[in-house]
Design an enzyme around this catalytic site. Structure first.
Site, PDB file in Angstrom:
ATOM      1  N   CYS A   1      28.249 -26.056  24.285  1.00 33.63           N
ATOM      2  CA  CYS A   1      28.328 -24.917  25.209  1.00 33.63           C
ATOM      3  C   CYS A   1      27.905 -23.612  24.551  1.00 33.63           C
ATOM      4  CB  CYS A   1      29.767 -24.785  25.717  1.00 33.63           C
ATOM      5  SG  CYS A   1      30.996 -24.653  24.390  1.00 33.63           S
TER       6      CYS A   1
ATOM      7  N   GLU B   1      33.871 -31.521  29.762  1.00 29.35           N
ATOM      8  CA  GLU B   1      34.504 -30.217  29.498  1.00 29.35           C
ATOM      9  C   GLU B   1      33.445 -29.233  29.055  1.00 29.35           C
ATOM     10  OE1 GLU B   1      36.286 -27.551  26.169  1.00 29.35           O
ATOM     11  OE2 GLU B   1      34.756 -29.125  26.102  1.00 29.35           O
TER      12      GLU B   1
ATOM     13  N   ARG C   1      43.233 -20.784  26.372  1.00 25.46           N
ATOM     14  CA  ARG C   1      41.873 -21.325  26.271  1.00 25.46           C
ATOM     15  C   ARG C   1      41.440 -21.777  27.658  1.00 25.46           C
ATOM     16  NH1 ARG C   1      39.500 -22.876  21.422  1.00 25.46           N
ATOM     17  NH2 ARG C   1      37.582 -24.119  21.575  1.00 25.46           N
TER      18      ARG C   1
ATOM     19  N   ARG D   1      38.806 -23.319  30.127  1.00 26.78           N
ATOM     20  CA  ARG D   1      37.673 -24.222  30.081  1.00 26.78           C
ATOM     21  C   ARG D   1      37.462 -24.858  31.457  1.00 26.78           C
ATOM     22  NH1 ARG D   1      36.802 -21.722  26.242  1.00 26.78           N
ATOM     23  NH2 ARG D   1      36.289 -22.405  24.117  1.00 26.78           N
TER      24      ARG D   1
END
Length: 575
Positions: A86, A130, A177, A179
């Site tokens: 990513c 993810e 976090r 995501r």
């Protein structure tokens, strides 16, 4: 070790140090990773691959550029998972500079597509990916185009897809976090056949909704179709508009999109940065910040305005706000980034203040805990502390994968998942090339277990249950989760209202009660789920438990003739 009666064959791409594998194994013994690939481009020392092989073995492990791996080398499987790289969407770079799905790393999405396409009729029934939350808004010139390409290309391969942007801290986990999690189901799969209405699936009934409860924000629902060839909407999708049409929750079927923005619903225990720290006296000296270096860290963390000159020669004022310094111990940590390691002062690295008043950086074991990996998972004699921090910056939060994995299993098999390898389970080192590799390694640092933040409610019902002699050792181990099997259902007191039970305390004969657990799940099961050798399939009540705290010492307690007691927490804890 007992074998699950079901088997879900998993292939893990962009495997890192095995976060997906740990999460799925923690969800159910049915998940079996049969092949995995980890390759870090432009890097001679393949740290993640070294750690992965050390923890899980070399069987089925590929350390090659996925672009060069023929699909025929990848075994047929039921579930394809991966956190596809990513960097192009990373919050570390401004969105306007991001190459998006056309960028150098973004093209790796097409390797996933290539594998699925070339598998043909043998492509996996299920997908689980993810990526960073910014994926839904990329690129800046056509907000949401990249995600539309992913959805459309999966629709053209006959997949139904749902997604959620999840902040792990919103569900009690120790790191803030955010995501994007994507789950896909072939249209002829068991799971896809259970979908009735898209809006109900997203908000109430689906795999994601069951794993992580949500509350839709009013006025955020949108529905639209992704039309044309991939090239056509790649050129024109959402052109000239400021906002992405994709909310943080939604699904796609036959290129029709149902999307909304949602807020998390969670009332359980929460973890904090402070609750995951190692005792100060065990921290190596080189992790402490010297008095001479402290002003440099304060400058990096502080607000600043600096006059700079662009490449074209124009002067401009660069400004940035201040960061918390030191980091709050009472909140979940900030997002771990790949630059977390090393001694040099940095705006983004975590710094905590110890009880003695000294400032220090985080240890690798603490970074592992913030991603909910087992302690010392990345410990390897050939991997430096700085690289261990880098690996955690690239990793995901295993607890998120575990919960989605549990939900997916339940939808496939209509039964509760059982795991003999919870996510905190340490995988012993398995060096395959040099059996003496770990022999000179100093003893791993393992200390105080993580703590959680919660409020005990004395008015809630507490079940006290006998632990039989052959199970006492299991309940005396200090582990964050347990499974308790009652006696046969016909012997369980009918006066106990299962729906009112909230806490549990195991009763140890000749000692009494000490440890307090939260009842996370109450269900019907049998001992053969885990102890298959017993062949005991008599229905029993099963309580899946989360450890909270312990009394200073065992407290005697009288039980009924069936060895249970239903009382209120306040009665036991009033002293």
């Amino acid at each position: 070790m007992p074998k699950s009666k079901h088997k879900i064959r998993v292939v893990e791409l962009f495997a890192g140090v095995g976060g997906f594998r740990i999460g799925l194994e923690g969800a159910s013994d049915a998940y079996e990773t049969i092949w995995n690939n980890q390759w870090e481009p432009s890097t001679q020392h393949q740290d993640a691959s070294l750690v992965y092989r050390a923890r899980f073995g070399s069987r089925g492990h590929s350390n090659k550029d996925i672009n060069t791996v023929p699909t025929t080398d990848i075994p047929d499987h039921d579930l394809l998972v991966g956190g596809f790289p990513c960097q192009d969407y990373s919050v570390a770079a401004t969105l306007s500079k991001s190459g998006g799905i056309e960028g150098k790393k973004g093209v790796l999405w097409w390797q996933i597509y290539r594998i699925l396409q070339e598998k043909g009729d043998k492509r996996p029934q299920y997908l689980f990916f993810e990526n960073v939350d910014r994926l839904l808004n990329s690129p800046a010139t056509q907000r949401g185009r990249d995600f539309a390409i992913i959805l459309a290309s999966l629709a053209d391969l006959d997949y139904v897809v749902e997604w959620r942007v999840i902040n792990a801290a919103d569900y009690g986990m120790p790191q803030r976090r955010r995501r994007t999690y994507i789950v896909g189901y072939l249209k002829n799969s068991v799971v896809a056949q259970k979908i009735e209405r898209m809006e109900d699936w997203v908000e109430f009934d689906g795999v994601m909704a069951k794993a992580f409860e949500l509350s839709p924000k009013a006025g955020t629902v949108s529905q639209f179709d992704i039309e044309g060839t991939i090239q056509e909407f790649s050129d024109n999708f959402n052109k000239g508009k400021k906002d992405s049409p994709f909310g943080n929750a939604g699904m796609m079927m036959d290129r029709h999109v149902y999307s909304l923005d949602a807020e998390a619903i969670y009332e359980g225990p929460r973890q904090t940065l402070g609750g995951n720290l190692v005792d100060e006296h065990l921290v190596p000296e080189d992790f402490f910040i010297s008095e001479d270096d402290l002003p440099k860290w304060e400058y990096e963390k502080g607000a600043k305005k600096i006059e700079r000159v662009s490449k074209e020669g124009y002067k401009y004022m660069f400004s940035e706000g201040g960061m918390s310094f030191p980091d709050s111990l009472d909140l979940p940590s900030r997002t771990i980034i790949t630059g977390e390691g090393g001694v040099s002062p940095s705006r983004f690295k975590h710094v905590v203040k110890t009880k003695s008043g000294r400032y220090r950086r985080l240890l690798p074991i603490e970074l592992e805990r913030l991603n909910m990996f087992p302690d010392n998972h990345t410990l390897h004699p050939e991997v430096s502390d700085g690289r261990r921090a880098f690996l955690m910056g690239n990793a995901l939060v295993c607890g998120i994968v575990e919960q989605i994995g549990k939900s997916l299993y339940q939808f496939i098999y209509d039964e509760a998942p059982v795991s003999t390898k919870p996510i905190f389970t340490n995988r012993d080192a398995k060096p395959m090339l040099d059996l003496g590799l770990f022999t000179d390694e100093k003893k791993p640092l393992v200390v105080n277990r993580p703590k959680k933040v919660y409020t005990l409610d004395p008015a809630k019902h507490l079940l006290i249950g006998l632990v039989k002699k052959d199970n006492e050792e299991y309940f005396l181990k200090e582990e964050p989760t347990k499974i308790y099997y009652t006696g046969k259902t016909k012997t369980f007191p009918s006066t106990v209202a299962i729906n009112k039970l909230y806490y549990f305390m195991p009763y140890i004969k000749e000692k009494g009660v000490r440890d307090l657990y939260l009842i996370r799940v109450a269900r019907i099961g049998n001992k053969a789920e885990i102890h298959s050798e017993s062949k005991d399939e008599e229905p029993r009540l099963v309580f899946e438990l989360e450890y909270l705290e312990s009394l200073p010492e065992y407290k005697p307690m009288s039980l009924t003739r069936y060895w249970y007691k239903d009382t209120l927490l306040g009665r036991v804890f009033k002293e």
